[in-house]
Scaffold this motif. Sequence first.
Motif, PDB file in Angstrom:
ATOM      1  N   GLY A 116     -31.579   9.394  44.099  1.00  0.00           N
ATOM      2  CA  GLY A 116     -32.121   8.066  43.871  1.00  0.00           C
ATOM      3  C   GLY A 116     -31.308   6.966  44.517  1.00  0.00           C
ATOM      4  N   ASP A 117     -29.982   7.016  44.418  1.00  0.00           N
ATOM      5  CA  ASP A 117     -29.110   6.010  45.013  1.00  0.00           C
ATOM      6  C   ASP A 117     -28.003   6.723  45.779  1.00  0.00           C
ATOM      7  OD1 ASP A 117     -30.148   3.404  43.867  1.00  0.00           O
ATOM      8  OD2 ASP A 117     -29.797   4.543  42.030  1.00  0.00           O
ATOM      9  N   ALA A 118     -27.674   6.204  46.949  1.00  0.00           N
ATOM     10  CA  ALA A 118     -26.645   6.825  47.769  1.00  0.00           C
ATOM     11  C   ALA A 118     -25.273   6.667  47.111  1.00  0.00           C
ATOM     12  CB  ALA A 118     -26.636   6.196  49.164  1.00  0.00           C
ATOM     13  N   SER A 119     -24.439   7.693  47.262  1.00  0.00           N
ATOM     14  CA  SER A 119     -23.075   7.655  46.755  1.00  0.00           C
ATOM     15  C   SER A 119     -22.268   8.703  47.506  1.00  0.00           C
ATOM     16  CB  SER A 119     -23.021   7.919  45.249  1.00  0.00           C
ATOM     17  OG  SER A 119     -23.531   9.212  44.958  1.00  0.00           O
ATOM     18  N   ALA A 120     -20.941   8.631  47.354  1.00  0.00           N
ATOM     19  CA  ALA A 120     -20.061   9.570  48.055  1.00  0.00           C
ATOM     20  C   ALA A 120     -18.798   9.768  47.235  1.00  0.00           C
ATOM     21  CB  ALA A 120     -19.718   9.067  49.457  1.00  0.00           C
ATOM     22  N   GLU A 121     -18.229  10.962  47.348  1.00  0.00           N
ATOM     23  CA  GLU A 121     -16.968  11.299  46.682  1.00  0.00           C
ATOM     24  C   GLU A 121     -16.051  11.958  47.703  1.00  0.00           C
ATOM     25  OE1 GLU A 121     -17.829  13.781  43.375  1.00  0.00           O
ATOM     26  OE2 GLU A 121     -18.976  12.244  42.287  1.00  0.00           O
ATOM     27  N   LEU A 122     -14.804  11.490  47.785  1.00  0.00           N
ATOM     28  CA  LEU A 122     -13.847  12.013  48.752  1.00  0.00           C
ATOM     29  C   LEU A 122     -12.545  12.363  48.044  1.00  0.00           C
ATOM     30  CD1 LEU A 122     -15.522   9.499  50.277  1.00  0.00           C
ATOM     31  CD2 LEU A 122     -14.164  10.285  52.200  1.00  0.00           C
ATOM     32  N   LEU A 123     -11.923  13.447  48.508  1.00  0.00           N
ATOM     33  CA  LEU A 123     -10.589  13.836  48.047  1.00  0.00           C
ATOM     34  C   LEU A 123      -9.623  13.557  49.195  1.00  0.00           C
ATOM     35  CD1 LEU A 123      -8.802  15.121  45.878  1.00  0.00           C
ATOM     36  CD2 LEU A 123      -9.276  17.350  46.905  1.00  0.00           C
ATOM     37  N   LEU A 124      -8.815  12.514  49.041  1.00  0.00           N
ATOM     38  CA  LEU A 124      -7.945  12.039  50.110  1.00  0.00           C
ATOM     39  C   LEU A 124      -6.501  12.446  49.842  1.00  0.00           C
ATOM     40  CD1 LEU A 124      -9.366   8.405  50.429  1.00  0.00           C
ATOM     41  CD2 LEU A 124     -10.128  10.468  51.635  1.00  0.00           C
ATOM     42  N   ARG A 125      -5.815  12.875  50.902  1.00  0.00           N
ATOM     43  CA  ARG A 125      -4.382  13.159  50.846  1.00  0.00           C
ATOM     44  C   ARG A 125      -3.685  12.117  51.717  1.00  0.00           C
ATOM     45  NH1 ARG A 125      -2.751  17.960  49.413  1.00  0.00           N
ATOM     46  NH2 ARG A 125      -0.907  16.746  48.835  1.00  0.00           N
ATOM     47  N   ILE A 126      -2.973  11.214  51.081  1.00  0.00           N
ATOM     48  CA  ILE A 126      -2.381  10.060  51.752  1.00  0.00           C
ATOM     49  C   ILE A 126      -0.863  10.187  51.709  1.00  0.00           C
ATOM     50  CG2 ILE A 126      -2.232   7.537  51.759  1.00  0.00           C
ATOM     51  CD1 ILE A 126      -4.889   7.516  50.218  1.00  0.00           C
ATOM     52  N   ASP A 217       4.993  14.900  49.508  1.00  0.00           N
ATOM     53  CA  ASP A 217       4.834  14.101  50.727  1.00  0.00           C
ATOM     54  C   ASP A 217       3.467  13.430  50.807  1.00  0.00           C
ATOM     55  OD1 ASP A 217       7.359  14.840  51.427  1.00  0.00           O
ATOM     56  OD2 ASP A 217       6.751  16.425  52.801  1.00  0.00           O
ATOM     57  N   LEU A 218       2.414  14.097  50.286  1.00  0.00           N
ATOM     58  CA  LEU A 218       1.058  13.564  50.369  1.00  0.00           C
ATOM     59  C   LEU A 218       0.510  13.329  48.962  1.00  0.00           C
ATOM     60  CD1 LEU A 218      -0.463  15.811  53.189  1.00  0.00           C
ATOM     61  CD2 LEU A 218       0.393  13.472  53.404  1.00  0.00           C
ATOM     62  N   SER A 219       0.236  12.073  48.641  1.00  0.00           N
ATOM     63  CA  SER A 219      -0.380  11.745  47.352  1.00  0.00           C
ATOM     64  C   SER A 219      -1.862  12.120  47.380  1.00  0.00           C
ATOM     65  CB  SER A 219      -0.228  10.255  47.066  1.00  0.00           C
ATOM     66  OG  SER A 219       1.137   9.889  47.023  1.00  0.00           O
ATOM     67  N   THR A 220      -2.386  12.453  46.206  1.00  0.00           N
ATOM     68  CA  THR A 220      -3.784  12.867  46.081  1.00  0.00           C
ATOM     69  C   THR A 220      -4.588  11.747  45.427  1.00  0.00           C
ATOM     70  OG1 THR A 220      -3.117  15.186  45.845  1.00  0.00           O
ATOM     71  CG2 THR A 220      -5.348  14.603  45.152  1.00  0.00           C
ATOM     72  N   LEU A 221      -5.647  11.303  46.103  1.00  0.00           N
ATOM     73  CA  LEU A 221      -6.497  10.224  45.593  1.00  0.00           C
ATOM     74  C   LEU A 221      -7.953  10.659  45.630  1.00  0.00           C
ATOM     75  CD1 LEU A 221      -6.710   7.223  44.643  1.00  0.00           C
ATOM     76  CD2 LEU A 221      -7.117   6.636  47.038  1.00  0.00           C
ATOM     77  N   ARG A 222      -8.613  10.614  44.464  1.00  0.00           N
ATOM     78  CA  ARG A 222     -10.051  10.887  44.389  1.00  0.00           C
ATOM     79  C   ARG A 222     -10.792   9.551  44.482  1.00  0.00           C
ATOM     80  NH1 ARG A 222     -11.430  15.965  43.039  1.00  0.00           N
ATOM     81  NH2 ARG A 222      -9.775  17.333  42.259  1.00  0.00           N
ATOM     82  N   LEU A 223     -11.614   9.428  45.505  1.00  0.00           N
ATOM     83  CA  LEU A 223     -12.328   8.175  45.778  1.00  0.00           C
ATOM     84  C   LEU A 223     -13.816   8.375  45.546  1.00  0.00           C
ATOM     85  CD1 LEU A 223     -12.481   5.271  46.909  1.00  0.00           C
ATOM     86  CD2 LEU A 223     -12.607   6.283  49.196  1.00  0.00           C
ATOM     87  N   THR A 224     -14.402   7.528  44.708  1.00  0.00           N
ATOM     88  CA  THR A 224     -15.839   7.535  44.454  1.00  0.00           C
ATOM     89  C   THR A 224     -16.428   6.228  44.953  1.00  0.00           C
ATOM     90  OG1 THR A 224     -15.605   8.954  42.505  1.00  0.00           O
ATOM     91  CG2 THR A 224     -17.640   7.705  42.712  1.00  0.00           C
ATOM     92  N   LEU A 225     -17.465   6.331  45.771  1.00  0.00           N
ATOM     93  CA  LEU A 225     -18.140   5.167  46.342  1.00  0.00           C
ATOM     94  C   LEU A 225     -19.568   5.131  45.805  1.00  0.00           C
ATOM     95  CD1 LEU A 225     -16.889   5.639  50.011  1.00  0.00           C
ATOM     96  CD2 LEU A 225     -16.044   3.950  48.379  1.00  0.00           C
ATOM     97  N   GLY A 226     -19.923   4.054  45.123  1.00  0.00           N
ATOM     98  CA  GLY A 226     -21.262   3.914  44.563  1.00  0.00           C
ATOM     99  C   GLY A 226     -21.865   2.562  44.902  1.00  0.00           C
ATOM    100  N   SER A 227     -23.151   2.429  44.640  1.00  0.00           N
ATOM    101  CA  SER A 227     -23.864   1.175  44.893  1.00  0.00           C
ATOM    102  C   SER A 227     -23.892   0.329  43.621  1.00  0.00           C
ATOM    103  CB  SER A 227     -25.283   1.471  45.371  1.00  0.00           C
ATOM    104  OG  SER A 227     -25.990   2.209  44.387  1.00  0.00           O
ATOM    105  N   ASP A 228     -24.502  -0.854  43.715  1.00  0.00           N
ATOM    106  CA  ASP A 228     -24.612  -1.730  42.545  1.00  0.00           C
ATOM    107  C   ASP A 228     -25.429  -1.077  41.434  1.00  0.00           C
ATOM    108  OD1 ASP A 228     -23.104  -3.722  43.722  1.00  0.00           O
ATOM    109  OD2 ASP A 228     -24.846  -4.652  44.681  1.00  0.00           O
TER     110      ASP A 228
END
Length: 291
Positions: A116-126, A217-228
């Motif tokens: 129904g609505d676009a979204s994305a989830e990423l597992l980032l190693r920074i 050395d690499l921090s783990t960040l879970r990023l969720t991108l959603g719409s309004d």
Amino acid sequence: MTRRLRLTTAASLTLLAALALGGCSAGAFDSATDSGGPAVGGDSGGEFAGEFGDAPAPEEAVQDGESSDGRSVITTGYLYLTVDAPLEAAEEAARITERAGGRVDGRTEYSPDQVGDASAELLLRIPSATLTATLEQLRALGEVEELTLQTDDVTREVQDLDARITALRSSVERLLALQDDAATVEDLIDLETAISDRQGQLESLEAQQRYLSDQVDLSTLRLTLGSDATAPVDEPDTFLTGLIAGWESVVAVGSSLLVIAGVLLPWLAVLGILTLVVLLVVRSAMRRRAR
């Protein structure tokens, strides 16, 4: 015969002394670590001491993933952003992470026709050294709905692994040196067995060391991108926001009732027509009976 017996006895005593010395060395390192003292000192740290040993001297550069006082810290976090175009923002977030020297270990995207609505989830190693600057760039992609960061100090685990690896490396080197002096086949077999066992332990500890190094050395960040449309609802915390939330709930309930009335109205009309037909039939039957 007597000379051979002496050589065999001497070789056996040498082997036993080497094994005892290796065990004492490992026990000494374990005791030093458990008592809270320094795990590695002097030249015994080997090639791993600079990476996982004691805190660096003030004039030495602090390595990535270590705090200013030499502690080894694992950082994990969660970030929720509301953006205009989640899929495009996911592409930009991946580019920001790669420019910082990190990587994307996981990525899931939901197009509008799937949920129904676009979204994305990423597992980032920074990289831990650039985590703050990278977070600022990620926050600029949209509106921050939620951000949590937590740290885990693993300095003791790192130093313990370093001490055990150093002791096992020294023990393996001594046993390898004794192979050339083995007088009998039995002594050679005992040496090879001891070397194989300690090399297996060494490889296992080195694998744990590499894993901890990667986590530090690499921090783990879970990023969720959603719409309004999928953004979390803000809880009212003042009188004005409570009043607005109450009015919005009244409007929402009124709209829902209007929708329900619109759905039921055609059915009510049909039921009214059917009721009228039934009443006419019943009245006609009653008149016939009366006649």
